[in-house]
Design a protein around this motif. Structure first.
Motif, PDB file in Angstrom:
ATOM      1  N   UNK A  79       0.836  -1.208   0.000  1.00  0.00           N
ATOM      2  CA  UNK A  79       0.000   0.000   0.000  1.00  0.00           C
ATOM      3  C   UNK A  79       0.866   1.252   0.000  1.00  0.00           C
ATOM      4  N   UNK A  80       1.892   1.274   0.816  1.00  0.00           N
ATOM      5  CA  UNK A  80       2.770   2.444   0.885  1.00  0.00           C
ATOM      6  C   UNK A  80       3.405   2.724  -0.471  1.00  0.00           C
ATOM      7  N   UNK A  81       3.896   1.682  -1.135  1.00  0.00           N
ATOM      8  CA  UNK A  81       4.553   1.877  -2.436  1.00  0.00           C
ATOM      9  C   UNK A  81       3.604   2.510  -3.440  1.00  0.00           C
ATOM     10  N   UNK A  82       2.385   1.996  -3.510  1.00  0.00           N
ATOM     11  CA  UNK A  82       1.413   2.505  -4.468  1.00  0.00           C
ATOM     12  C   UNK A  82       1.035   3.949  -4.174  1.00  0.00           C
ATOM     13  N   UNK A  83       0.734   4.230  -2.920  1.00  0.00           N
ATOM     14  CA  UNK A  83       0.303   5.573  -2.544  1.00  0.00           C
ATOM     15  C   UNK A  83       1.453   6.574  -2.594  1.00  0.00           C
ATOM     16  N   UNK A  84       2.641   6.131  -2.295  1.00  0.00           N
ATOM     17  CA  UNK A  84       3.805   7.010  -2.359  1.00  0.00           C
ATOM     18  C   UNK A  84       4.054   7.450  -3.799  1.00  0.00           C
ATOM     19  N   UNK A  85       3.886   6.525  -4.732  1.00  0.00           N
ATOM     20  CA  UNK A  85       4.037   6.863  -6.147  1.00  0.00           C
ATOM     21  C   UNK A  85       2.999   7.890  -6.569  1.00  0.00           C
ATOM     22  N   UNK A  86       1.773   7.734  -6.098  1.00  0.00           N
ATOM     23  CA  UNK A  86       0.721   8.705  -6.394  1.00  0.00           C
ATOM     24  C   UNK A  86       1.076  10.067  -5.813  1.00  0.00           C
ATOM     25  N   UNK A  87       1.591  10.083  -4.584  1.00  0.00           N
ATOM     26  CA  UNK A  87       1.983  11.331  -3.944  1.00  0.00           C
ATOM     27  C   UNK A  87       3.052  12.051  -4.761  1.00  0.00           C
ATOM     28  N   UNK A  88       4.021  11.305  -5.259  1.00  0.00           N
ATOM     29  CA  UNK A  88       5.102  11.904  -6.053  1.00  0.00           C
ATOM     30  C   UNK A  88       4.566  12.492  -7.355  1.00  0.00           C
ATOM     31  N   UNK A  89       3.657  11.781  -8.007  1.00  0.00           N
ATOM     32  CA  UNK A  89       3.107  12.279  -9.272  1.00  0.00           C
ATOM     33  C   UNK A  89       2.252  13.529  -9.044  1.00  0.00           C
ATOM     34  N   UNK A  90       1.488  13.545  -7.961  1.00  0.00           N
ATOM     35  CA  UNK A  90       0.704  14.737  -7.630  1.00  0.00           C
ATOM     36  C   UNK A  90       1.625  15.943  -7.447  1.00  0.00           C
ATOM     37  N   UNK A  91       2.738  15.727  -6.781  1.00  0.00           N
ATOM     38  CA  UNK A  91       3.672  16.817  -6.514  1.00  0.00           C
ATOM     39  C   UNK A  91       4.308  17.329  -7.802  1.00  0.00           C
ATOM     40  N   UNK A  92       4.682  16.419  -8.687  1.00  0.00           N
ATOM     41  CA  UNK A  92       5.305  16.832  -9.949  1.00  0.00           C
ATOM     42  C   UNK A  92       4.347  17.684 -10.770  1.00  0.00           C
ATOM     43  N   UNK A  93       3.092  17.272 -10.821  1.00  0.00           N
ATOM     44  CA  UNK A  93       2.086  18.047 -11.550  1.00  0.00           C
ATOM     45  C   UNK A  93       1.880  19.404 -10.900  1.00  0.00           C
ATOM     46  N   UNK A  94       1.871  19.439  -9.574  1.00  0.00           N
ATOM     47  CA  UNK A  94       1.670  20.686  -8.845  1.00  0.00           C
ATOM     48  C   UNK A  94       2.797  21.674  -9.130  1.00  0.00           C
ATOM     49  N   UNK A  95       4.032  21.197  -9.152  1.00  0.00           N
ATOM     50  CA  UNK A  95       5.169  22.079  -9.425  1.00  0.00           C
ATOM     51  C   UNK A  95       5.046  22.683 -10.821  1.00  0.00           C
ATOM     52  N   UNK A  96       4.664  21.870 -11.781  1.00  0.00           N
ATOM     53  CA  UNK A  96       4.508  22.348 -13.162  1.00  0.00           C
ATOM     54  C   UNK A  96       3.448  23.442 -13.239  1.00  0.00           C
ATOM     55  N   UNK A  97       2.281  23.188 -12.659  1.00  0.00           N
ATOM     56  CA  UNK A  97       1.191  24.165 -12.706  1.00  0.00           C
ATOM     57  C   UNK A  97       1.543  25.429 -11.930  1.00  0.00           C
ATOM     58  N   UNK A  98       2.223  25.249 -10.804  1.00  0.00           N
ATOM     59  CA  UNK A  98       2.582  26.397  -9.967  1.00  0.00           C
ATOM     60  C   UNK A  98       3.568  27.309 -10.696  1.00  0.00           C
ATOM     61  N   UNK A  99       4.546  26.721 -11.343  1.00  0.00           N
ATOM     62  CA  UNK A  99       5.514  27.535 -12.086  1.00  0.00           C
ATOM     63  C   UNK A  99       4.820  28.345 -13.182  1.00  0.00           C
ATOM     64  N   UNK A 100       3.887  27.723 -13.872  1.00  0.00           N
ATOM     65  CA  UNK A 100       3.177  28.428 -14.940  1.00  0.00           C
ATOM     66  C   UNK A 100       2.338  29.567 -14.374  1.00  0.00           C
ATOM     67  N   UNK A 101       1.737  29.334 -13.207  1.00  0.00           N
ATOM     68  CA  UNK A 101       0.919  30.382 -12.589  1.00  0.00           C
ATOM     69  C   UNK A 101       1.778  31.544 -12.115  1.00  0.00           C
ATOM     70  N   UNK A 102       2.937  31.240 -11.563  1.00  0.00           N
ATOM     71  CA  UNK A 102       3.786  32.275 -10.986  1.00  0.00           C
ATOM     72  C   UNK A 102       4.639  33.004 -12.029  1.00  0.00           C
ATOM     73  N   UNK A 103       5.089  32.273 -13.044  1.00  0.00           N
ATOM     74  CA  UNK A 103       6.042  32.855 -13.993  1.00  0.00           C
ATOM     75  C   UNK A 103       5.451  33.144 -15.368  1.00  0.00           C
ATOM     76  N   UNK A 104       4.269  32.615 -15.631  1.00  0.00           N
ATOM     77  CA  UNK A 104       3.652  32.860 -16.922  1.00  0.00           C
ATOM     78  C   UNK A 104       4.460  32.281 -18.071  1.00  0.00           C
TER      79      UNK A 104
END
Length: 206
Positions: A55-80
């Motif tokens: 369970x930890x392995x599966x959910x940890x992978x999901x957590x990492x992917x959520x974070x990667x997507x968040x960083x991408x969207x955040x950079x676009x919002x902040x830097x245009x």
């Protein structure tokens, strides 16, 4: 802090998504708690541990992917238009030895300690389940935290990070959040206690 309203919204959305993932992790662990037999803790531990680690392995992978997507969207919002694709590394797989040790301590050992203090078996089992679940949740959400912090090391458009808490953080998390943005690589590790719902927000370079 975010320079844009969109950035602030994305930060909170990410924190909530990770928090929900942590809650789902705890829910998913409940059905397998019965695999740990209080009459034969040593004999049943590895079967329970294997199920928890899956369970930890599966959910940890999901957590990492959520974070990667968040960083991408955040950079676009902040830097245009000047935002480049994020440079980061998804968090490594859960450290099995460290996870096994923490689960052993908060599960079987905690049960035995409680019984040794005169706590009845039912209550001792509840304590073991609660504390081992909180540790599993920390291992899961560290996947997202480590992914975000990897960008601090690798992405030239990111200068540092700051801790993001819920509206009612514990004293430990509140103290760390009050330090503000972290720019030094010497303090890049994210300190999280079992059951911690805090996340990290990147700080853009000027």
């Amino acid at each position: 802090m975010s320079a844009t309203y969109a950035g602030s919204r994305l930060t909170e959305a990410h924190r909530l998504a990770q928090s929900r993932l942590g809650a789902r992790t705890v829910q998913n662990l409940r059905p397998i708690w019965s695999l740990l037999d209080p009459v034969d803790i040593d004999g049943s531990f590895h079967g329970w541990l294997d199920a928890v680690l899956t369970i930890i392995r599966s959910q940890r992978s999901t957590s990492a992917r959520l974070a990667a997507t968040s960083v991408d969207l955040y950079k676009k919002a902040e830097l245009g238009a000047s935002a480049l694709a994020p440079i980061l590394t998804l968090a490594e797989a859960v450290p099995v030895e460290a996870a096994a040790t923490s689960l052993w301590v908060t599960g079987p050992i905690r049960i035995r300690q409680a019984i040794g203090r005169g706590v009845d078996l039912s209550r001792a089992l509840d304590l073991g389940e609660s504390q081992s679940s909180a540790v599993a949740m920390r291992h899961v959400l560290n996947g997202g935290r480590q992914t975000i912090l990897s960008a601090v090391h690798r992405d030239p458009q990111i200068a540092g990070w700051q801790r993001v808490t819920s509206g009612k953080p514990c004293d430990f998390c509140s103290m760390l959040a009050d330090r503000g943005a972290v720019y030094s690589e010497d303090t890049v590790d994210f300190e999280a206690h079992p059951g911690c719902n805090c996340s990290a927000e990147i700080v853009m370079a000027e």
